[in-house]
Design an enzyme around this catalytic site. Structure first.
Site, mmCIF file in Angstrom:
data_model
loop_
_atom_site.group_PDB
_atom_site.id
_atom_site.type_symbol
_atom_site.label_atom_id
_atom_site.label_comp_id
_atom_site.label_asym_id
_atom_site.label_seq_id
_atom_site.Cartn_x
_atom_site.Cartn_y
_atom_site.Cartn_z
ATOM 1 N N ASP A 147 6.815 38.650 64.446
ATOM 2 C CA ASP A 147 6.743 39.386 65.705
ATOM 3 C C ASP A 147 6.356 40.822 65.377
ATOM 4 O OD1 ASP A 147 8.684 39.330 68.686
ATOM 5 O OD2 ASP A 147 7.488 41.009 67.983
ATOM 6 N N ASP A 182 1.515 38.641 70.066
ATOM 7 C CA ASP A 182 2.067 39.292 68.872
ATOM 8 C C ASP A 182 3.127 38.456 68.155
ATOM 9 O OD1 ASP A 182 4.462 39.718 70.389
ATOM 10 O OD2 ASP A 182 4.837 41.551 69.246
ATOM 11 N N GLU A 183 3.200 37.198 68.504
ATOM 12 C CA GLU A 183 4.328 36.409 68.016
ATOM 13 C C GLU A 183 3.893 34.991 67.659
ATOM 14 O OE1 GLU A 183 7.344 36.433 71.037
ATOM 15 O OE2 GLU A 183 8.450 34.840 70.017
HETATM 16 N N1 DCP Z 1 5.245 42.902 76.791
HETATM 17 C C1 DCP Z 1 5.088 43.134 78.156
HETATM 18 N N2 DCP Z 1 6.184 43.107 78.984
HETATM 19 C C2 DCP Z 1 7.429 42.882 78.483
HETATM 20 C C3 DCP Z 1 7.599 42.637 77.120
HETATM 21 C C4 DCP Z 1 6.476 42.661 76.296
HETATM 22 O O1 DCP Z 1 3.974 43.334 78.612
HETATM 23 N N3 DCP Z 1 8.482 42.877 79.310
HETATM 24 C C5 DCP Z 1 4.059 42.958 75.904
HETATM 25 C C6 DCP Z 1 3.941 44.334 75.287
HETATM 26 C C7 DCP Z 1 4.439 44.158 73.883
HETATM 27 C C8 DCP Z 1 4.068 42.718 73.570
HETATM 28 O O2 DCP Z 1 4.139 42.036 74.836
HETATM 29 O O3 DCP Z 1 3.856 45.068 72.981
HETATM 30 C C9 DCP Z 1 5.000 42.072 72.577
HETATM 31 O O4 DCP Z 1 6.315 41.939 73.099
HETATM 32 P P1 DCP Z 1 7.601 42.191 72.235
HETATM 33 O O5 DCP Z 1 8.764 41.760 73.039
HETATM 34 O O6 DCP Z 1 7.435 41.633 70.869
HETATM 35 O O7 DCP Z 1 7.712 43.792 72.167
HETATM 36 P P2 DCP Z 1 7.069 44.822 71.149
HETATM 37 O O8 DCP Z 1 6.215 44.162 70.139
HETATM 38 O O9 DCP Z 1 6.378 45.867 71.951
HETATM 39 O O10 DCP Z 1 8.338 45.502 70.495
HETATM 40 P P3 DCP Z 1 9.269 44.992 69.288
HETATM 41 O O11 DCP Z 1 9.064 45.966 68.169
HETATM 42 O O12 DCP Z 1 10.664 45.079 69.823
HETATM 43 O O13 DCP Z 1 8.841 43.592 68.982
HETATM 44 MG MG MG Z 2 6.883 42.506 69.073
#
Ligand code: DCP
Ligand code: MG
Length: 423
Positions: free
Chosen positions: A100, A191-192
């Site tokens: 992730d 991203d996952e």
């Molecule tokens: N995303 C979104 N709305 C949300 C959660 C996520 O649009 N409620 C999008 C933006 C993030 C991407 O999906 O960049 C990946 O989600 P993640 O939950 O993995 O969040 P991040 O990668 O941003 O943060 P982390 O470092 O906690 O994984």
């Molecule tokens: Mg993420």
């Protein structure tokens, strides 16, 4: 009532169940969130959802009060039988990796505009943020928070509009690397992904030293390594950002890990389930194990089976191959369908149609998805992935029915007013 207000606060309150959000001044942040959001559509919507959850909890507590000692005893025996069966299915032979990316959209924007690296920034708009970088998280700014609230929490916050083509392109690059390690990896979002490293690790044993310099996954240190998908997902969140967590493949290590695990950290246990479980005094997976008999009486079979698997540290060890991941669906649109019995019988019909189509193609499926569109044209899909593949109408309906009932309950006391159903 006071009760509603308190409950409401709990829902609106900062959700700091996210990497980079430890040790924040919650009281101060919550005060700003409440003051800023009052009267907004966001607030009204959250308030409505909160009240629905509170009603569900009230109903559940009434139900709990009526459970007899004898029912509980009987449930305990059943729970123990299921636990034994599940225990027999435990497989510790696979090495599953969950990847992730850290602050994904934000990380891509910072790559393209390095000045942003040292500033608190978020991707999204004044009405909603998709994510935030780790500087911004220190102010309580996070995904699924409206930008106007975030600005109050962090006046210097830079909000960058999203650029999905760019994120997709980066995602493609990452996926190419994944394929080197597991050609059958399972992407979950941009991203996952889940990867099965078992075969790769075996091959690696015979690598000449020089090969390790070409190990392309090395820069991606945000991994969680565990014997199954459920655990790997929890592990990848453990040392964020920029860290790994390896959970050894022994039953003892798995059980120790699960004992201390808060239920909210488990994928599939969200805000609502967490609150319902908390109302029963359950906050960690060890409580989950202790209360299985009660849970089996209060929750649907699919839900309590899931809780039990979690409490035993069990999860899927098999990442389905792409070619097996075909899906099949059927759906129907109508003017309005609001009666529960009619909705259930339509659901049954759709399952029969689907089962027939699947039989023709000789297909089975492990994920059952229910698609609903209400009279306001809002579309919702609810899905459940099972341990075993299903194919007959009865098997599919058993799951679809639970998903539908959950949605009906969510809406109650209002009827669920549908104009489309599919699965
Ligand atoms: N995303 C979104 N709305 C949300 C959660 C996520 O649009 N409620 C999008 C933006 C993030 C991407 O999906 O960049 C990946 O989600 P993640 O939950 O993995 O969040 P991040 O990668 O941003 O943060 P982390 O470092 O906690 O994984
Ligand atoms: Mg993420």
């Amino acid at each position: 009532s006071d009760n509603t207000k308190e409950g409401f606060l709990s829902r609106m309150a900062l959700n700091d169940n996210k990497a980079g959000m430890e040790g924040l001044d919650r009281d101060k942040i919550n005060k700003i969130i409440m003051e800023t959001s009052k009267g907004s559509r966001f607030y009204e919507n959250e308030l409505k959802k909160e009240q629905q959850v509170n009603q569900r909890i009230e109903k559940m507590m009434l139900q709990k009060a009526q459970i007899t000692e004898q029912q509980l005893k009987k449930a305990q025996a059943q729970v123990e039988r299921v636990a034994l069966e599940l225990e027999r299915s435990r497989d510790l032979t696979r090495v599953i990796v969950h990847v992730d990316m850290d602050a994904f959209y934000a990380a891509v924007e910072m790559r393209d505009c390095p000045e942003l690296k040292d500033k608190p920034m978020a991707v999204g708009s004044m009405s909603m943020l998709s994510t935030s970088n780790y500087h911004a998280r220190k102010f309580g700014v996070r995904a699924a928070m409206p930008g106007f609230i975030a600005k109050k929490l962090c006046p210097n916050l830079v909000i960058v509009p999203p650029n999905f083509d760019k994120y997709r392109a980066v995602s493609d690059e990452i996926r190419e690397i994944f394929a080197d390690y597991d050609p059958h990896f399972q992407p979950v979002s941009l991203d996952e992904a889940y990867l099965d490293f078992t075969d790769h690790l075996e091959k690696r044993q015979s690598w000449p030293e020089i090969m390790f310099y070409y190990d392309s996954i090395a820069p991606f240190t945000l991994l969680g390594i565990a014997p199954n998908m459920m655990l790997a997902k929890v592990c990848s969140d453990k040392n964020k950002p920029n860290g790994q967590y390896v959970l050894p493949s022994t039953r003892e290590a798995v059980m120790d890990f699960v004992q201390a695990l808060p239920v909210r950290k488990v994928s599939g246990i969200g805000k609502v389930s967490e609150k319902m479980l908390n109302a029963l005094g359950i906050s960690s997976c060890s409580h989950l194990a202790q209360q299985m008999a009660l849970l089996s009486l209060l929750f649907s079979e699919t839900s309590w089976h899931h809780f039990m698997q979690v409490s035993l540290g069990l999860g899927s060890t098999y990442i389905p191959r792409h070619e097996e991941r075909k899906s099949m669906s059927t759906e129907r649109t109508f003017k309005e369908l609001s009666k529960v019995e009619e909705q259930l019988s339509l659901c049954r019909e759709l399952c029969e149609d689907l089962a027939e189509d699947m039989k023709k193609e000789d297909l089975k499926g492990k994920t059952v998805t229910l698609k609903l569109k209400n009279v306001n044209f809002e579309v919702k899909t609810r899905a459940l992935t099972l341990q075993y593949a299903v194919a007959t109408a009865d098997e599919i309906f058993a799951v679809a029915k639970d998903l539908l009932k959950m949605e009906i309950e969510n809406e109650s006391p209002q009827p669920l007013r549908l104009r489309l159903m599919g699965n």
